[in-house]
Design an enzyme around this catalytic site. Structure first.
Site, PDB file in Angstrom:
ATOM      1  N   LYS A   1       0.747  -1.150   0.059  1.00  0.00           N
ATOM      2  CA  LYS A   1       0.064   0.062   0.144  1.00  0.00           C
ATOM      3  C   LYS A   1       0.853   1.150  -0.064  1.00  0.00           C
ATOM      4  O   LYS A   1       0.586   2.403  -0.500  1.00  0.00           O
ATOM      5  CB  LYS A   1      -0.937  -0.060   1.286  1.00  0.00           C
ATOM      6  CG  LYS A   1      -2.129  -1.151   1.245  1.00  0.00           C
ATOM      7  CD  LYS A   1      -2.873  -0.952   2.132  1.00  0.00           C
ATOM      8  CE  LYS A   1      -3.911  -1.954   2.215  1.00  0.00           C
ATOM      9  NZ  LYS A   1      -5.050  -1.978   3.413  1.00  0.00           N
TER      10      LYS A   1
ATOM     11  N   ASP B   1      -9.779   2.463   2.534  1.00  0.00           N
ATOM     12  CA  ASP B   1      -9.843   1.941   3.887  1.00  0.00           C
ATOM     13  C   ASP B   1     -10.618   3.032   4.654  1.00  0.00           C
ATOM     14  O   ASP B   1     -11.393   2.473   5.430  1.00  0.00           O
ATOM     15  CB  ASP B   1      -8.263   1.806   4.130  1.00  0.00           C
ATOM     16  CG  ASP B   1      -7.618   0.463   3.539  1.00  0.00           C
ATOM     17  OD1 ASP B   1      -8.596  -0.580   3.073  1.00  0.00           O
ATOM     18  OD2 ASP B   1      -6.649   0.338   3.653  1.00  0.00           O
TER      19      ASP B   1
HETATM   20  P1  NDP Z   1       1.548  -2.897   9.858  1.00  0.00           P
HETATM   21  O1  NDP Z   1       2.666  -3.978  10.092  1.00  0.00           O
HETATM   22  O2  NDP Z   1       1.725  -2.001   9.010  1.00  0.00           O
HETATM   23  O3  NDP Z   1       1.364  -2.315  11.584  1.00  0.00           O
HETATM   24  C1  NDP Z   1       1.275  -3.312  12.483  1.00  0.00           C
HETATM   25  C2  NDP Z   1       1.000  -2.250  13.665  1.00  0.00           C
HETATM   26  O4  NDP Z   1       0.515  -3.136  14.805  1.00  0.00           O
HETATM   27  C3  NDP Z   1       2.135  -1.387  14.316  1.00  0.00           C
HETATM   28  O5  NDP Z   1       1.688  -0.378  14.952  1.00  0.00           O
HETATM   29  C4  NDP Z   1       2.731  -2.327  15.323  1.00  0.00           C
HETATM   30  O6  NDP Z   1       3.445  -1.697  16.229  1.00  0.00           O
HETATM   31  C5  NDP Z   1       1.570  -2.942  15.760  1.00  0.00           C
HETATM   32  N1  NDP Z   1       1.735  -4.190  16.577  1.00  0.00           N
HETATM   33  C6  NDP Z   1       2.071  -5.383  15.853  1.00  0.00           C
HETATM   34  N2  NDP Z   1       2.245  -6.265  16.972  1.00  0.00           N
HETATM   35  C7  NDP Z   1       1.955  -5.950  18.095  1.00  0.00           C
HETATM   36  C8  NDP Z   1       1.892  -6.267  19.351  1.00  0.00           C
HETATM   37  N3  NDP Z   1       1.999  -7.721  19.693  1.00  0.00           N
HETATM   38  N4  NDP Z   1       1.299  -5.534  20.310  1.00  0.00           N
HETATM   39  C9  NDP Z   1       0.985  -4.160  20.219  1.00  0.00           C
HETATM   40  N5  NDP Z   1       0.881  -3.541  18.895  1.00  0.00           N
HETATM   41  C10 NDP Z   1       1.623  -4.681  17.949  1.00  0.00           C
HETATM   42  O7  NDP Z   1      -0.008  -3.586   9.644  1.00  0.00           O
HETATM   43  P2  NDP Z   1      -1.176  -2.860   8.990  1.00  0.00           P
HETATM   44  O8  NDP Z   1      -1.370  -1.433   9.473  1.00  0.00           O
HETATM   45  O9  NDP Z   1      -1.217  -3.072   7.557  1.00  0.00           O
HETATM   46  O10 NDP Z   1      -2.309  -3.663   9.581  1.00  0.00           O
HETATM   47  C11 NDP Z   1      -2.811  -3.883  10.842  1.00  0.00           C
HETATM   48  C12 NDP Z   1      -3.993  -4.825  10.985  1.00  0.00           C
HETATM   49  O11 NDP Z   1      -4.950  -4.140  10.580  1.00  0.00           O
HETATM   50  C13 NDP Z   1      -3.861  -6.008  10.654  1.00  0.00           C
HETATM   51  O12 NDP Z   1      -4.232  -7.227  11.449  1.00  0.00           O
HETATM   52  C14 NDP Z   1      -4.513  -6.054   9.146  1.00  0.00           C
HETATM   53  O13 NDP Z   1      -5.223  -7.409   9.037  1.00  0.00           O
HETATM   54  C15 NDP Z   1      -5.638  -5.096   9.566  1.00  0.00           C
HETATM   55  N6  NDP Z   1      -6.532  -4.457   8.630  1.00  0.00           N
HETATM   56  C16 NDP Z   1      -7.841  -4.723   8.250  1.00  0.00           C
HETATM   57  C17 NDP Z   1      -8.424  -4.076   7.091  1.00  0.00           C
HETATM   58  C18 NDP Z   1      -9.811  -4.198   6.969  1.00  0.00           C
HETATM   59  O14 NDP Z   1     -10.466  -3.800   5.935  1.00  0.00           O
HETATM   60  N7  NDP Z   1     -10.455  -4.915   8.181  1.00  0.00           N
HETATM   61  C19 NDP Z   1      -7.752  -3.124   6.398  1.00  0.00           C
HETATM   62  C20 NDP Z   1      -6.201  -3.033   6.563  1.00  0.00           C
HETATM   63  C21 NDP Z   1      -5.577  -3.634   7.670  1.00  0.00           C
HETATM   64  P3  NDP Z   1       5.127  -1.250  16.246  1.00  0.00           P
HETATM   65  O15 NDP Z   1       5.006  -0.072  15.430  1.00  0.00           O
HETATM   66  O16 NDP Z   1       5.543  -1.057  17.629  1.00  0.00           O
HETATM   67  O17 NDP Z   1       5.564  -2.561  15.470  1.00  0.00           O
END
Ligand code: NDP
Length: 304
Positions: free
Chosen positions: A90, A126
């Site tokens: 993206k 989104d």
């Molecule tokens: P990214 O990898 O870009 O971001 C992940 C985020 O999650 C970061 O802020 C990361 O923090 C945080 N994170 C990961 N693991 C943990 C943990 N164990 N505890 C706390 N924070 C955590 O992913 P995306 O932003 O692309 O996606 C995020 C979620 O949104 C996914 O589950 C995805 O499936 C969902 N999603 C759903 C959509 C829908 O249409 N329903 C559309 C797009 C996404 P840090 O910065 O500290 O690493």
């Protein structure tokens, strides 16, 4: 995945011989995506009323990030009408577009591309999906709401921009680490204007700045796995108005279970997926999209 929606790769594009109008989703991994089922069901429904959609089909391609520029060139040359982009494309796709919608530019991320003679026109649906889902499932408008957004990755970017664009009352972002949090806050400051914008780092940080009656939106990936921690302890917040978890598979994350235990209105991310997809399809087809058909196809695909 059904046989009708095989996982394709770039080698399937040279040569590409599909005679109808092609759409596709690109990602890595892509085999669990339910978008092909959702869009192909909608196209079949549209074809009942408009014969031209009988030759439209939505494909899926497994594309590693290093191959994205080549994939977009080949898809454009083969006149694919529209593309959806999912993890990890993206943000990467923003460079090299012929045009970009203002909301997508602000988010620095695109999930929808439309073929134009000069190249791809990028959009981000989104945020629309999230706003529509929050209203549908929680009965809450982002406009006028205090929002606690969990996460600062790609999904959080689109959500934060949408909250500010719709005029939320305040936006607080809680993230595990400060690097991505600070990068997102820097991007948002020029968009926030007079809307209070705050960042909180780390799961043990005080949450006293979060207003009472906030909507909590989970845009972290915490909850995808059974043993993941809850991204926020809801007991530490006052009178939460609703919890929206963008994760839809599994359908009940630890955060949603905690919300249910506390009697807080809550919903998973399936409705967001459906509404972002419906908006993409409306961009490609320029017609009213059968959202309920997409919803039942998405539910069926998840059950399989
Ligand atoms: P990214 O990898 O870009 O971001 C992940 C985020 O999650 C970061 O802020 C990361 O923090 C945080 N994170 C990961 N693991 C943990 C943990 N164990 N505890 C706390 N924070 C955590 O992913 P995306 O932003 O692309 O996606 C995020 C979620 O949104 C996914 O589950 C995805 O499936 C969902 N999603 C759903 C959509 C829908 O249409 N329903 C559309 C797009 C996404 P840090 O910065 O500290 O690493």
């Amino acid at each position: 995945m059904s046989d009708a929606d095989p996982v394709l790769t770039l080698s399937d594009l040279e040569p590409w011989s599909f005679a109808g109008t092609a759409l596709a989703v690109l990602g890595q991994p892509i085999k669990h995506s339910i978008s092909p089922a959702m869009h192909n069901a909608a196209l079949a429904r549209l074809a009942v009323g408009h014969q031209r959609f009988a030759t439209w089909k939505y494909f899926r391609f497994e594309v590693p990030p290093t191959d994205l520029p080549r994939a977009l060139r080949l898809l454009h040359r083969n006149q694919f009408r529209g593309i959806n982009l999912t993890v990890p494309h993206k943000v990467l796709a923003v460079d090299g577009l012929a045009a970009i919608d203002p909301a997508a530019r602000a988010a620095g991320a695109v999930n929808t591309l439309l073929w134009t003679p000069n190249g791809w026109h990028g959009f981000n649906t989104d945020g629309y999906g999230l706003a529509t889902a929050a209203k549908e499932d929680l009965g809450r408008e982002l406009a006028g709401s205090d929002v606690l957004l969990l996460g600062a990755g790609g999904a959080a970017r689109g959500a934060a921009v949408e909250c500010l664009a719709r005029g939320c009352a305040s936006l607080t972002i809680l993230n595990r680490t400060d690097e991505t949090l600070n990068a997102l806050l820097a991007l948002l400051v020029p968009l926030a204007g007079k809307i209070p914008l705050r960042g909180i780092c780390g799961s043990n940080a005080p949450l006293t700045v979060v207003p009472a009656k906030a909507i909590v939106i989970n845009a972290t990936s915490a909850g995808l796995r059974e043993n993941d921690p809850v991204p926020v302890d809801l007991h530490r917040l006052t009178d939460v108005a609703g919890v929206y978890d963008m994760i839809y598979n599994p359908p009940r994350t630890p955060l949603l279970r905690a919300a249910a235990d506390l009697g807080i209105a809550h919903a998973n991310g399936l409705s967001m997926l459906i509404h972002q997809g419906a908006k993409s399809l409306a961009i490609w087809t320029n017609t009213e999209v059968p959202v309920e058909t997409m919803r039942s196809a998405a539910r069926d695909a998840l059950r399989r």
